[in-house]
Write a protein that holds these residues in place. Structure first.
Motif, mmCIF file in Angstrom:
data_model
loop_
_atom_site.group_PDB
_atom_site.id
_atom_site.type_symbol
_atom_site.label_atom_id
_atom_site.label_comp_id
_atom_site.label_asym_id
_atom_site.label_seq_id
_atom_site.Cartn_x
_atom_site.Cartn_y
_atom_site.Cartn_z
ATOM 1 N N TYR A 17 0.787 -1.054 -0.044
ATOM 2 C CA TYR A 17 -0.069 -0.181 0.140
ATOM 3 C C TYR A 17 0.993 1.301 -0.041
ATOM 4 O O TYR A 17 0.937 2.170 -0.897
ATOM 5 N N LEU A 18 2.338 1.112 0.839
ATOM 6 C CA LEU A 18 2.590 2.254 0.494
ATOM 7 C C LEU A 18 3.536 2.669 -0.107
ATOM 8 O O LEU A 18 3.739 4.015 -0.971
ATOM 9 N N ILE A 19 3.992 1.123 -1.197
ATOM 10 C CA ILE A 19 5.035 1.989 -2.871
ATOM 11 C C ILE A 19 3.168 2.618 -3.770
ATOM 12 O O ILE A 19 4.387 3.189 -4.371
ATOM 13 N N GLY A 20 2.212 2.194 -3.462
ATOM 14 C CA GLY A 20 1.212 2.373 -3.985
ATOM 15 C C GLY A 20 1.259 3.932 -3.936
ATOM 16 O O GLY A 20 0.606 4.825 -5.100
ATOM 17 N N GLN A 21 1.186 4.929 -2.551
ATOM 18 C CA GLN A 21 0.985 5.759 -2.306
ATOM 19 C C GLN A 21 2.392 6.574 -2.664
ATOM 20 O O GLN A 21 1.791 8.005 -3.015
ATOM 21 N N ILE A 22 3.584 6.225 -2.829
ATOM 22 C CA ILE A 22 4.163 6.959 -3.164
ATOM 23 C C ILE A 22 4.403 6.791 -5.028
ATOM 24 O O ILE A 22 4.662 8.190 -5.323
ATOM 25 N N LYS A 23 3.919 6.078 -4.985
ATOM 26 C CA LYS A 23 3.260 6.423 -6.753
ATOM 27 C C LYS A 23 2.883 7.202 -6.523
ATOM 28 O O LYS A 23 3.431 8.357 -7.891
ATOM 29 N N LYS A 24 2.247 7.446 -6.120
ATOM 30 C CA LYS A 24 0.558 8.552 -6.292
ATOM 31 C C LYS A 24 1.211 9.739 -5.889
ATOM 32 O O LYS A 24 1.095 10.699 -6.713
ATOM 33 N N HIS A 25 1.848 10.414 -5.202
ATOM 34 C CA HIS A 25 2.083 11.166 -4.267
ATOM 35 C C HIS A 25 3.697 11.741 -5.983
ATOM 36 O O HIS A 25 3.649 12.932 -6.728
ATOM 37 N N ALA A 26 4.304 10.869 -6.257
ATOM 38 C CA ALA A 26 5.538 11.017 -7.006
ATOM 39 C C ALA A 26 4.427 11.626 -8.900
ATOM 40 O O ALA A 26 4.789 12.648 -9.291
ATOM 41 N N GLU A 27 3.463 11.333 -8.703
ATOM 42 C CA GLU A 27 2.771 11.458 -9.969
ATOM 43 C C GLU A 27 1.865 12.669 -9.404
ATOM 44 O O GLU A 27 0.875 13.385 -10.940
ATOM 45 N N GLY A 28 1.701 13.676 -8.380
ATOM 46 C CA GLY A 28 1.353 14.690 -7.794
ATOM 47 C C GLY A 28 -0.396 14.101 -7.613
ATOM 48 O O GLY A 28 -1.288 15.491 -7.569
ATOM 49 N N ALA A 29 -0.480 13.215 -7.243
ATOM 50 C CA ALA A 29 -1.802 13.141 -7.178
ATOM 51 C C ALA A 29 -2.163 14.043 -4.960
ATOM 52 O O ALA A 29 -1.468 13.301 -4.526
ATOM 53 N N GLU A 30 -3.303 14.345 -5.230
ATOM 54 C CA GLU A 30 -4.117 15.230 -3.996
ATOM 55 C C GLU A 30 -3.785 14.220 -3.041
ATOM 56 O O GLU A 30 -3.779 14.734 -1.403
ATOM 57 N N ASP A 31 -4.178 13.197 -3.348
ATOM 58 C CA ASP A 31 -5.313 12.301 -2.253
ATOM 59 C C ASP A 31 -3.715 11.005 -1.461
ATOM 60 O O ASP A 31 -4.213 9.998 -1.027
ATOM 61 N N SER A 32 -2.715 11.133 -2.179
ATOM 62 C CA SER A 32 -1.222 10.495 -1.976
ATOM 63 C C SER A 32 -1.851 11.061 0.231
ATOM 64 O O SER A 32 -1.487 11.969 0.220
ATOM 65 N N ILE A 33 -1.332 9.544 1.001
ATOM 66 C CA ILE A 33 -0.969 10.279 1.863
ATOM 67 C C ILE A 33 0.356 10.734 2.558
ATOM 68 O O ILE A 33 0.798 11.211 3.901
ATOM 69 N N PHE A 34 1.584 10.799 1.396
ATOM 70 C CA PHE A 34 2.794 11.254 1.464
ATOM 71 C C PHE A 34 3.204 13.105 1.366
ATOM 72 O O PHE A 34 2.212 13.710 0.191
ATOM 73 N N CYS A 35 3.665 13.869 2.043
ATOM 74 C CA CYS A 35 4.100 15.331 1.915
ATOM 75 C C CYS A 35 5.570 15.359 1.683
ATOM 76 O O CYS A 35 6.490 14.276 2.403
ATOM 77 N N LYS A 36 6.175 16.051 1.171
ATOM 78 C CA LYS A 36 7.574 16.470 0.557
ATOM 79 C C LYS A 36 8.453 16.334 2.434
ATOM 80 O O LYS A 36 7.697 17.603 3.146
ATOM 81 N N SER A 37 9.384 15.824 2.411
ATOM 82 C CA SER A 37 10.272 16.151 3.602
ATOM 83 C C SER A 37 11.844 16.804 3.826
ATOM 84 O O SER A 37 12.138 15.173 4.106
ATOM 85 N N GLY A 38 12.244 17.105 3.791
ATOM 86 C CA GLY A 38 13.594 17.671 3.372
ATOM 87 C C GLY A 38 14.118 16.276 1.764
ATOM 88 O O GLY A 38 13.356 16.762 0.649
ATOM 89 N N ASN A 39 14.160 15.219 1.586
ATOM 90 C CA ASN A 39 14.983 14.044 0.636
ATOM 91 C C ASN A 39 14.200 13.440 0.892
ATOM 92 O O ASN A 39 14.157 11.696 -0.109
ATOM 93 N N SER A 40 12.974 12.915 1.864
ATOM 94 C CA SER A 40 11.995 11.598 2.101
ATOM 95 C C SER A 40 10.958 12.079 1.994
ATOM 96 O O SER A 40 11.041 13.007 1.737
ATOM 97 N N LEU A 41 9.763 11.302 2.531
ATOM 98 C CA LEU A 41 8.409 11.646 2.454
ATOM 99 C C LEU A 41 7.876 11.279 3.985
ATOM 100 O O LEU A 41 8.568 10.602 4.211
ATOM 101 N N GLN A 42 7.194 12.682 4.075
ATOM 102 C CA GLN A 42 6.498 11.676 5.321
ATOM 103 C C GLN A 42 5.310 11.473 5.040
ATOM 104 O O GLN A 42 4.493 12.228 3.814
ATOM 105 N N VAL A 43 4.880 10.904 6.144
ATOM 106 C CA VAL A 43 3.050 10.870 6.458
ATOM 107 C C VAL A 43 2.342 12.254 6.873
ATOM 108 O O VAL A 43 3.047 12.839 7.439
ATOM 109 N N LYS A 44 1.074 12.804 6.098
ATOM 110 C CA LYS A 44 0.456 13.726 6.692
ATOM 111 C C LYS A 44 -0.194 13.837 7.697
ATOM 112 O O LYS A 44 -0.465 13.341 7.710
ATOM 113 N N GLU A 45 0.202 15.548 8.792
ATOM 114 C CA GLU A 45 -0.844 15.767 9.599
ATOM 115 C C GLU A 45 -1.633 15.735 9.402
ATOM 116 O O GLU A 45 -2.142 15.224 8.966
ATOM 117 N N GLY A 46 -1.957 14.391 10.903
ATOM 118 C CA GLY A 46 -3.108 14.212 11.082
ATOM 119 C C GLY A 46 -4.111 12.388 10.276
ATOM 120 O O GLY A 46 -5.310 12.161 10.839
#
Length: 371
Positions: free
Chosen positions: A82-111
């Motif tokens: 599931y997380l890999i799918g969410q990484i792909k969503k974020h990379a494609e610019g999907a707003e419903d991904s659970i991730f946001c950028k944190s420096g050189n990494s991704l982190q789970v959105k607040e909340g």
């Protein structure tokens, strides 16, 4: 609420599956919560069910076999998918991904938080209680708990080989030849509770992700769960840059999807949101491609195939995503797994701490991944 939602998904994904393949004994689900933990904010994102694992002599380094088919391990494996799918969503610019950028990494959105539901307490130290009088000891065993001497509390435990299927109940660690190399679900969850459930596969891309709450049905003992999942490892020396998570909330639920204790069967169930459900065959660690004409225990080879949740499959999907979107990823899984990440440093620290504290040595598989 969470238990009922988890079983609803379990029943839905297995609606067309024959009864003999439905592993109900150990159902584990990971639930995403956005904001307050009310039903409208909850979504089951991964699910696993099963109680067994492969024989050691069937393991190889191909990454094509799912070796641990306990519900806890399968739910975590489904969660990584599931997380890999969410990484792909974020990379494609999907707003419903659970991730946001944190420096050189991704982190789970607040909340956003994650809850783990299990219809029975994880096998291993989560079920271990101090030995008391005969009457109390009998009561503990009736509740699915294991009374032991004080010095055995918190020990790392291994699976005991059972020739019926693969392996069965976890037991006290020993060098005896009948023990497996796979640690109990309590030990795996305890390590992940401290180091992060994203595992080594995703540790170079994601900030640590933790389970905030465990909801357990059968064999619930709060003191045992607190010790096994957090307290026995919490005094580890934390590497620079890593922040130890708070202890998870532990909740007992009386809602159950089944009554009594379903039998062990040589099948596992794995599923992740937006992906297909798969039935996994414990003796081979492979996916059942077609159940038509199957008469257990015989399963023809042409009915089995590599699972899309197998480690090699997951890594291939991750590597393809990283290459396409110019994200950093090692070219081989063995390099990714052993990379000098904070997760790896933390896990090594916990393993060393367990050994120094006489909780036991972390087992090593006879064949390491080679792909």
């Amino acid at each position: 609420m969470i238990a009922e939602l988890s079983w609803k998904i379990f029943d839905e994904i297995l609606a067309d599956v024959p009864e003999m393949f439905r592993a109900r004994r150990n159902v584990v689900a990971i639930v995403k919560v956005e904001g307050e933990a009310v039903i409208d904010n909850c979504e089951v994102v991964a699910l696993g069910s099963g109680t067994l694992c492969m024989f050691m002599d069937k393991m190889d380094g191909s990454g094509e076999l799912v070796e641990d088919l306990t519900g806890d391990s399968l739910a975590l494996r489904g969660f990584r998918s599931y997380l890999i799918g969410q990484i792909k969503k974020h990379a494609e610019g999907a707003e419903d991904s659970i991730f946001c950028k944190s420096g050189n990494s991704l982190q789970v959105k607040e909340g956003i938080t994650f809850i783990l539901y299990s219809n029975s307490s994880p096998m291993g130290d989560c079920r271990v209680v101090p030995k008391e009088g005969p009457k109390e000891g009998f009561k503990s065993r009736k509740q699915g708990l294991l009374p032991v001497n004080e010095e055995e509390l918190g020990k790392i435990r291994l699976f005991r080989t059972d020739k019926r299927f693969g392996s069965s109940e976890s037991c006290f660690i020993s060098l005896a030849s009948f023990l497996h190399c796979i640690p109990s679900p309590s030990d795996k969850l305890g390590i992940r509770q401290i180091c992060g459930v994203q595992g080594s596969l995703l540790s170079g891309i994601l900030e640590p992700i933790f389970i905030s709450r465990h909801i357990v049905n059968r064999s619930f003992n709060e003191a045992s769960l607190q010790r096994a999942l957090y307290d026995r490892f919490k005094d580890v020396s934390v590497p620079d840059g890593f922040q130890l998570p708070p202890a998870p909330i532990l909740t007992h639920t009386l809602w159950r999807g089944t009554f009594g204790t379903p039998p062990c069967i040589p099948w596992g169930v794995i599923w992740a949101l937006d992906q297909s459900m798969e039935l996994l065959h414990t003796p081979t660690g492979k996916r059942l491609m077609d159940w038509e004409g199957i008469v257990p225990p015989e399963v023809p080879d042409d009915k089995l195939g590599v699972s899309s949740y197998a480690t090699k499959s997951l890594f291939s999907t991750l590597l393809e995503t990283c290459r396409k979107h110019k994200m950093t990823c090692e070219e081989t899984y063995s390099a990714q797994k052993t990379a000098d990440t904070l997760y790896r440093k933390m896990k090594n620290a916990v393993i060393a701490f367990a050994k120094d504290s006489e909780l036991g040595e972390w087992p090593v598989k006879p064949v390491q991944p080679d792909f």
